[in-house]
Design an enzyme around this catalytic site. Structure first.
Site, short mmCIF file in Angstrom:
data_model
loop_
_atom_site.label_atom_id
_atom_site.label_comp_id
_atom_site.label_asym_id
_atom_site.label_seq_id
_atom_site.Cartn_x
_atom_site.Cartn_y
_atom_site.Cartn_z
N ARG A 1 0.90 -1.28 0.05
CA ARG A 1 0.05 0.08 -0.29
C ARG A 1 0.91 1.46 -0.06
NH1 ARG A 1 -3.53 -2.75 -1.61
NH2 ARG A 1 -5.55 -3.17 -0.83
N HIS B 1 -0.30 0.67 -10.20
CA HIS B 1 -1.18 -0.37 -9.31
C HIS B 1 -1.36 -1.42 -10.01
CE1 HIS B 1 -3.48 -0.31 -5.33
NE2 HIS B 1 -3.18 -1.69 -5.75
N GLU C 1 -3.47 7.95 -5.73
CA GLU C 1 -3.85 7.41 -6.76
C GLU C 1 -4.82 8.03 -7.74
OE1 GLU C 1 -3.66 3.25 -6.62
OE2 GLU C 1 -1.58 3.04 -5.48
#
Length: 432
Positions: free
Chosen positions: A230, A278, A259
């Site tokens: 994370r 990601h 993000e």
């Protein structure tokens, strides 16, 4: 059994839930209407696993879903005090992302060791420049996070000849694959000898900002850092400084504090930093795999929901909700782990996460990147259920049924509960 209502948060693109046709009413919702629709749902599927709307919308009182499934390995985006405190079952997408992420990390490690980026840059410049690269075999990796993703990364690196130090919440000396799993407080002593540092830890209050200026200062100049856990696990400014000052050799980030990563972020221009959006666990067909897993789990949940407590006062017997016995050959219905609570057909963990003060920020580091799916305030946690493998319990044509063993009469009483998926049905005999 009446038709269940499945509420799906997020629909871009929508999951393929064809197997639920005629068995459940599927309703798609967005963040704005989630709060109004939660009281009418039996099941909530967090398809948009980047949204934190569930934390904001979860009702503290009244009707609410009996089961929440998130299409991700981590559950930090949905856990809130109200959800932790009640008896709603929470599961994650365990089994979908582990190996793809491990392959992605292995690809990054090989690319850095063999300087693929340098070769691409020299090719762009049309320059022929011979170089020597690193050998992976014999190098040492510190993998932070001992859950399924961290373990998959570790075993993949072991296959490449890398020595792996796996770091979990507490020390275990009898691990079948890694021998010793180091406790979290041993991390500072492991960093100075690491060639590779891979972060696959969960995001909790204890792990937020885990890799800061002090952590990067402990790494040797040859170290290369990778984060697929994370974004908030890393203090990004500290990483930027470490790379610009050549205190570590290189880094790769697949997750970020914000993000999508803003265009004006300094991370885009940091030397020797690989940025990816990601995507480490997203392979071709990953959405279909998530939808199939949810439908498999729905089969288990629907079957387990048929078994309810038939009496109180410690009799411990169970019956099916329709009043008839579950005959051999019917959908498997594992007995509840406690009266009135169905247990899905997955492997129940033997190391529960402790939910000390019923706040999402106090989840301990024992839940590691999908290792556990914290559920209710008792601290009992369930891993994401796996598809049930039916067990033949009678010869063809037999009508023999199998009794549900009441909780107080389990085998291995006081020890781990193994393979609950082996239960094939129940009826309501007298206690034996």
């Amino acid at each position: 059994m009446s038709e269940s209502t499945v509420l799906v948060l997020g629909s871009d693109p929508p999951p393929k839930l064809d197997r639920l046709a005629g068995r459940a009413r599927v309703i798609f919702t967005d963040e704005d209407s989630l709060a109004d629709r939660l009281p009418t749902a039996d099941v909530l599927l967090a398809w948009d696993f980047t949204s934190d709307a569930i934390r904001r919308a979860w009702p503290e009182k009244g009707p609410r879903p009996r089961w929440v499934h998130t299409a991700s390995a981590g559950v930090d985006q949905l856990l809130c005090p109200a959800l932790i405190a009640d008896d709603t079952l929470v599961t994650n997408a365990r089994g979908v992302f582990e190996q793809p992420i491990a392959e992605y990390v292995a690809g990054l490690v090989i690319a850095m060791a063999k300087d693929f980026y340098g070769s691409w840059e020299l090719q762009r410049q049309r320059r022929w420049q011979h170089r020597e690269t690193l050998r992976l075999a014999g190098s040492r990796a510190v993998v932070v996070g001992s859950g399924p993703i961290g373990r998959a990364i570790g075993t993949t690196l072991l296959a490449l000849g890398v020595k792996v130090d796996l770091v979990g919440r507490r020390e275990r000396g009898d691990d079948p694959e890694f021998g010793l799993v180091h406790a979290s407080d041993a991390l500072n002593g492991l960093l100075p000898r690491a060639d590779w540092v891979i972060c696959a830890a969960p995001l909790t209050e204890a792990t937020r900002g885990l890799f800061d200026t002090a952590a990067f200062s402990r790494m040797p100049p040859r170290a290369r850092f990778i984060n697929i856990g994370r974004g908030p696990l890393v203090v990004e400014d500290a990483l930027v400084a470490a790379l610009r000052e050549w205190r570590i050799a290189a880094a790769a980030l697949d997750v970020f504090e914000q993000e999508p990563l803003p265009e004006n972020s300094p991370l885009w221009d940091v030397p020797h930093l690989i940025v990816s959006p990601h995507m480490s666990g997203d392979t071709l067909g990953w959405r279909d795999a998530l939808a199939e897993q949810f439908q498999d789990n729905f089969d288990q949940w629907s079957a387990a929901s048929r078994c309810t407590t038939s009496s109180t006062s410690g009799s411990g017997t169970y019956r099916c909700g329709d009043g008839a016995g579950c005959r051999t050959g019917a959908p498997p219905a594992p007995p509840p782990s406690r009266p009135g609570r169905p247990t899905l057909g997955g492997r129940m963990t033997t190391e529960p996460t402790h939910l000390a003060d019923l706040t999402a920020t106090r989840l301990t580091a024992g839940y590691a990147a999908g290792e556990f799916s914290p559920s209710r305030s008792s601290g009992r946690c369930w891993s994401a259920p796996r598809p049930h493998r039916p067990r033949r319990t009678a010869s063809p044509g037999s009508t023999r049924t199998r009794r549900c063993r009441p909780p107080g009469r389990r085998r291995n009483a006081g020890g781990p509960v193994r393979r609950p998926g082996r239960w094939t049905g129940c009826r309501s005999p007298s206690r034996t």
